[in-house]
Design a protein around this motif. Sequence first.
Motif, mmCIF file in Angstrom:
data_model
loop_
_atom_site.group_PDB
_atom_site.id
_atom_site.type_symbol
_atom_site.label_atom_id
_atom_site.label_comp_id
_atom_site.label_asym_id
_atom_site.label_seq_id
_atom_site.Cartn_x
_atom_site.Cartn_y
_atom_site.Cartn_z
ATOM 1 N N ALA A 1 0.824 -1.209 0.000
ATOM 2 C CA ALA A 1 0.000 0.000 0.000
ATOM 3 C C ALA A 1 0.860 1.261 0.000
ATOM 4 O O ALA A 1 0.482 2.285 -0.581
ATOM 5 C CB ALA A 1 -0.927 -0.006 1.213
ATOM 6 N N ASP B 1 -7.679 -2.650 6.071
ATOM 7 C CA ASP B 1 -8.887 -2.086 6.674
ATOM 8 C C ASP B 1 -9.781 -3.161 7.288
ATOM 9 O O ASP B 1 -10.324 -2.985 8.383
ATOM 10 C CB ASP B 1 -9.689 -1.311 5.623
ATOM 11 C CG ASP B 1 -8.998 -0.027 5.184
ATOM 12 O OD1 ASP B 1 -8.079 0.425 5.896
ATOM 13 O OD2 ASP B 1 -9.364 0.512 4.117
ATOM 14 N N GLY C 1 -2.679 -2.412 -5.066
ATOM 15 C CA GLY C 1 -2.782 -1.335 -4.094
ATOM 16 C C GLY C 1 -4.124 -1.339 -3.393
ATOM 17 O O GLY C 1 -4.195 -1.215 -2.159
ATOM 18 N N GLU C 2 -5.200 -1.501 -4.164
ATOM 19 C CA GLU C 2 -6.542 -1.530 -3.580
ATOM 20 C C GLU C 2 -6.715 -2.740 -2.670
ATOM 21 O O GLU C 2 -7.315 -2.641 -1.590
ATOM 22 C CB GLU C 2 -7.589 -1.551 -4.684
ATOM 23 C CG GLU C 2 -7.647 -0.263 -5.503
ATOM 24 C CD GLU C 2 -8.593 -0.377 -6.688
ATOM 25 O OE1 GLU C 2 -9.018 -1.513 -7.009
ATOM 26 O OE2 GLU C 2 -8.918 0.667 -7.282
ATOM 27 N N GLY C 3 -6.193 -3.881 -3.102
ATOM 28 C CA GLY C 3 -6.320 -5.099 -2.308
ATOM 29 C C GLY C 3 -5.570 -5.000 -0.994
ATOM 30 O O GLY C 3 -6.048 -5.468 0.051
ATOM 31 N N ARG D 1 -4.918 -2.273 0.690
ATOM 32 C CA ARG D 1 -5.643 -1.363 1.588
ATOM 33 C C ARG D 1 -6.897 -2.026 2.150
ATOM 34 O O ARG D 1 -7.233 -1.838 3.332
ATOM 35 C CB ARG D 1 -5.986 -0.074 0.845
ATOM 36 C CG ARG D 1 -4.766 0.817 0.616
ATOM 37 C CD ARG D 1 -5.142 2.152 0.017
ATOM 38 N NE ARG D 1 -5.465 2.042 -1.393
ATOM 39 C CZ ARG D 1 -4.583 2.108 -2.377
ATOM 40 N NH1 ARG D 1 -3.301 2.291 -2.097
ATOM 41 N NH2 ARG D 1 -4.958 2.013 -3.642
ATOM 42 N N LEU D 2 -7.580 -2.818 1.326
ATOM 43 C CA LEU D 2 -8.761 -3.529 1.816
ATOM 44 C C LEU D 2 -8.384 -4.516 2.909
ATOM 45 O O LEU D 2 -9.058 -4.599 3.954
ATOM 46 C CB LEU D 2 -9.433 -4.272 0.654
ATOM 47 C CG LEU D 2 -10.629 -5.160 1.041
ATOM 48 C CD1 LEU D 2 -11.807 -4.295 1.474
ATOM 49 C CD2 LEU D 2 -11.041 -6.055 -0.127
ATOM 50 N N TRP E 1 2.015 3.642 -7.284
ATOM 51 C CA TRP E 1 1.482 2.884 -8.411
ATOM 52 C C TRP E 1 2.586 2.600 -9.426
ATOM 53 O O TRP E 1 2.696 1.496 -9.937
ATOM 54 C CB TRP E 1 0.345 3.668 -9.059
ATOM 55 C CG TRP E 1 -0.261 3.018 -10.267
ATOM 56 C CD1 TRP E 1 -1.219 2.043 -10.292
ATOM 57 C CD2 TRP E 1 0.053 3.316 -11.642
ATOM 58 N NE1 TRP E 1 -1.523 1.699 -11.595
ATOM 59 C CE2 TRP E 1 -0.764 2.462 -12.438
ATOM 60 C CE3 TRP E 1 0.918 4.199 -12.265
ATOM 61 C CZ2 TRP E 1 -0.722 2.500 -13.825
ATOM 62 C CZ3 TRP E 1 0.963 4.227 -13.655
ATOM 63 C CH2 TRP E 1 0.145 3.383 -14.421
ATOM 64 N N THR F 1 -2.876 -1.352 -9.927
ATOM 65 C CA THR F 1 -3.998 -0.707 -9.236
ATOM 66 C C THR F 1 -4.677 -1.688 -8.285
ATOM 67 O O THR F 1 -4.957 -1.370 -7.125
ATOM 68 C CB THR F 1 -5.020 -0.177 -10.255
ATOM 69 O OG1 THR F 1 -4.384 0.798 -11.086
ATOM 70 C CG2 THR F 1 -6.212 0.460 -9.555
ATOM 71 N N GLN F 2 -4.940 -2.894 -8.770
ATOM 72 C CA GLN F 2 -5.616 -3.897 -7.946
ATOM 73 C C GLN F 2 -4.796 -4.272 -6.714
ATOM 74 O O GLN F 2 -5.352 -4.447 -5.622
ATOM 75 C CB GLN F 2 -5.900 -5.146 -8.777
ATOM 76 C CG GLN F 2 -6.944 -4.935 -9.858
ATOM 77 C CD GLN F 2 -7.082 -6.132 -10.788
ATOM 78 O OE1 GLN F 2 -6.171 -6.964 -10.891
ATOM 79 N NE2 GLN F 2 -8.209 -6.228 -11.469
ATOM 80 N N THR G 1 -11.314 -9.380 -2.554
ATOM 81 C CA THR G 1 -10.063 -8.701 -2.875
ATOM 82 C C THR G 1 -10.029 -8.345 -4.355
ATOM 83 O O THR G 1 -10.238 -9.225 -5.195
ATOM 84 C CB THR G 1 -8.863 -9.610 -2.552
ATOM 85 O OG1 THR G 1 -8.944 -10.055 -1.205
ATOM 86 C CG2 THR G 1 -7.554 -8.863 -2.757
ATOM 87 N N PRO G 2 -9.787 -7.075 -4.710
ATOM 88 C CA PRO G 2 -9.682 -6.712 -6.129
ATOM 89 C C PRO G 2 -8.654 -7.585 -6.844
ATOM 90 O O PRO G 2 -7.548 -7.787 -6.362
ATOM 91 C CB PRO G 2 -9.227 -5.245 -6.084
ATOM 92 C CG PRO G 2 -9.758 -4.729 -4.781
ATOM 93 C CD PRO G 2 -9.643 -5.885 -3.824
#
Length: 225
Positions: free
Chosen positions: A65, A101, A93-95, A97-98, A69, A90-91, A128-129
């Motif tokens: 995270a 969280d 990074g999003e994954g 952070r998810l 990018w 992108t995925q 997960t993305p």
Amino acid sequence: MEVLLARHGTTYAAEAGIRLRNTPQPLYQLLVLSDLLSARIRASVAVSAARALFDHGMRSPHRMAAASWQQRVDALGEGGYRRYDERTATQLGEGARLLLDEYGGDLRRLRAEADGDLDALRAGLRRTPGIGPAGADIFVREVQAVWPETAPYLDGKALQGAERLGLPASPAKLAELAVSAEPPRPAREAGRGGQADGRGVAVLAAALVRAALDQHIVDDVRAHA
């Protein structure tokens, strides 16, 4: 079965340099590898890209995270993962952070939440993305080495490999054959009651998937059997 395991019995996690244990960092690395392997790209490229990410320090959701990018794109490109590098960066990074969280970066919390329900575990992974049905299958195939309640897990891709090799299509029968084919191990490491433990089935699953993906593997096993 003996030839298959002897010549091609390496998990994808081990190939990617992941020392899989029931601890947060290697479990996260397996999730990343599962994401990469689930794309329409050669498995060897996905493994190389995972190694590149880890070599650049992105071994935990915190580090993933925190990376930019562009750093993720560059690492994926270094591993040869160029066709899907921007979307996957992108995925990832999003994954990360998810995961931070929802589970404090620890996939063992998802395991506890699923409480032995394989469908619940797979559904949780798919949040997960980048992790779809194929990615969830890959993760469970490999994680059964350290999460034995998921074993024996041999999905459709593994069974496809078994069919190409002329092996039984039954997960239970395949696991039984794998036990017979394995070299003797100390009693404390062996499966109970003649059944394969999760580690052995994870190795078997990876070997069968290689056979499903590569005709050369099938030919090699038949030539040496």
